[in-house]
Design a protein around this motif. Structure first.
Motif, PDB file in Angstrom:
ATOM      1  N   SER A 110      60.282   1.047  -8.126  1.00 43.56           N
ATOM      2  CA  SER A 110      60.255  -0.261  -8.786  1.00 43.56           C
ATOM      3  C   SER A 110      61.651  -0.671  -9.230  1.00 43.56           C
ATOM      4  N   VAL A 111      61.994  -1.944  -8.961  1.00 43.68           N
ATOM      5  CA  VAL A 111      63.280  -2.511  -9.405  1.00 43.68           C
ATOM      6  C   VAL A 111      63.049  -3.852 -10.103  1.00 43.68           C
ATOM      7  N   VAL A 112      61.891  -4.035 -10.685  1.00 43.87           N
ATOM      8  CA  VAL A 112      61.527  -5.303 -11.331  1.00 43.87           C
ATOM      9  C   VAL A 112      62.561  -5.687 -12.396  1.00 43.87           C
ATOM     10  N   ASP A 113      62.884  -6.978 -12.442  1.00 45.66           N
ATOM     11  CA  ASP A 113      63.759  -7.551 -13.478  1.00 45.66           C
ATOM     12  C   ASP A 113      65.137  -6.890 -13.512  1.00 45.66           C
ATOM     13  N   ASN A 114      65.877  -7.103 -12.439  1.00 46.45           N
ATOM     14  CA  ASN A 114      67.286  -6.742 -12.379  1.00 46.45           C
ATOM     15  C   ASN A 114      68.036  -7.940 -11.818  1.00 46.45           C
ATOM     16  N   PHE A 115      69.235  -7.723 -11.303  1.00 48.32           N
ATOM     17  CA  PHE A 115      70.011  -8.802 -10.686  1.00 48.32           C
ATOM     18  C   PHE A 115      70.333  -8.451  -9.241  1.00 48.32           C
ATOM     19  N   LEU A 116      69.401  -7.841  -8.566  1.00 48.42           N
ATOM     20  CA  LEU A 116      69.615  -7.389  -7.196  1.00 48.42           C
ATOM     21  C   LEU A 116      69.531  -8.557  -6.218  1.00 48.42           C
ATOM     22  N   SER A 117      70.156  -8.389  -5.072  1.00 46.59           N
ATOM     23  CA  SER A 117      70.184  -9.446  -4.065  1.00 46.59           C
ATOM     24  C   SER A 117      70.193  -8.824  -2.673  1.00 46.59           C
ATOM     25  N   GLY A 118      70.048  -9.687  -1.675  1.00 52.20           N
ATOM     26  CA  GLY A 118      70.101  -9.231  -0.303  1.00 52.20           C
ATOM     27  C   GLY A 118      68.751  -8.778   0.232  1.00 52.20           C
ATOM     28  N   PRO A 119      68.728  -8.386   1.511  1.00 53.88           N
ATOM     29  CA  PRO A 119      67.463  -7.980   2.142  1.00 53.88           C
ATOM     30  C   PRO A 119      66.968  -6.637   1.625  1.00 53.88           C
ATOM     31  N   ILE A 120      65.658  -6.505   1.532  1.00 52.60           N
ATOM     32  CA  ILE A 120      65.029  -5.258   1.097  1.00 52.60           C
ATOM     33  C   ILE A 120      64.934  -4.322   2.292  1.00 52.60           C
ATOM     34  N   PRO A 121      65.382  -3.069   2.170  1.00 53.34           N
ATOM     35  CA  PRO A 121      65.287  -2.123   3.292  1.00 53.34           C
ATOM     36  C   PRO A 121      63.841  -1.936   3.743  1.00 53.34           C
TER      37      PRO A 121
END
Length: 267
Positions: free
Chosen positions: A178-189
């Motif tokens: 889970s990576v909910v509520d961060n500032f991640l970007s780009g395509p998901i592997p």
């Protein structure tokens, strides 16, 4: 290397640390305690290192709050469950000395700063890693992909940025992520396609399965638009220039035709 071979290797390494791990594990906890801010005094009241060199102290660290041991009669850390204890500061130090630790829970705390880039080298046998509900920043370390036994990885509710490493496809044992509520970007592997989209929400820049499809590169969309605008502006400018030139020439011709002699004379 087969899964069975890896498991046997893990047992051999764990057994070797049985003889040499006690002193290192005690040092691990000492360093951790010194490196964090214990606002609620939980570690200060429970983690008492006095007299640990006595024979009767064997297994003493197993009674520390948040410390699970492989066996209650040996000072060898199996996992650290330090979530929701009010701890704060940067990522704890000294964890590389807990040589056979397989679980780390720092959730619901006030830790901040980056996750160590060499986290997999520090704790190579982790099966469980929970860093959720903190204020960790920076990118997700690429080295996490080297945690071959990792089953659970919780990074939700932090301030992590950048992309989810593509090499996470190598985490074949991962069952919870889970990576909910961060500032991640780009395509998901592609490894994440089996997980619910709910585990990726709250990251405006993330795209691809199990979320919405990634848009095509915006750069390639902007270039033709800009070129078209430039061409349109050039065409308009040329047309305006032509009209102005025609008008000037027409009036000059009309002026001279009415006053032909003065014009010729002046010429």
């Amino acid at each position: 290397m087969t899964d069975g071979t890896k498991f046997i290797l893990f047992l051999l390494l764990s057994s070797s640390s049985l003889c040499f791990g006690s002193d290192l594990d005690i040092q691990c906890l000492r360093s951790l305690k010194q490196s964090v801010i214990d606002s609620n005094g939980v570690l200060n009241s429970s983690w008492d290192f006095d007299n640990l060199d006595r024979p009767s102290s064997v297994g003493s660290i197993c009674r520390f709050i948040g410390v699970d041991c492989w066996h209650p009669d040996e000072n060898r850390v199996l996992s650290l469950r330090l979530g929701n204890l009010g701890l704060e500061g940067p990522f704890p130090e000294g964890l590389q000395d807990c040589t056979s630790m397989s679980g780390l829970d720092l959730s619901d705390s006030k830790f901040s700063g980056p996750i160590p880039y060499d986290i997999a080298q520090q704790m190579p046998y982790l099966t469980y890693l929970d860093l959720s509900n903190n204020s960790f920043t920076g990118e997700i370390p690429q080295s996490i992909t080297n945690l071959a036994y990792l089953n659970v990885l919780k990074l939700q509710h932090n301030q992590l940025s950048g992309q989810i490493p593509e090499r996470f496809n190598m985490l074949s044992r991962l069952t919870t992520f889970s990576v909910v509520d961060n500032f991640l970007s780009g395509p998901i592997p592609t490894f994440a396609h089996v997980f619910s989209p709910l585990y990726f929400t709250g990251n405006r820049g993330l795209c691809g399965a199990p979320l919405d499809e990634c848009p095509r590169s915006r750069k390639w969309r902007l270039i033709p638009i800009r070129l078209r605008r430039i061409n349109e502006e050039s065409s308009i400018g040329a047309a305006v220039g032509f009209v102005l030139g025609f008008v000037v020439a027409f009036y000059f011709h009309l002026f001279c035709s009415k006053r032909l002699l003065p014009c010729v004379f002046r010429a």
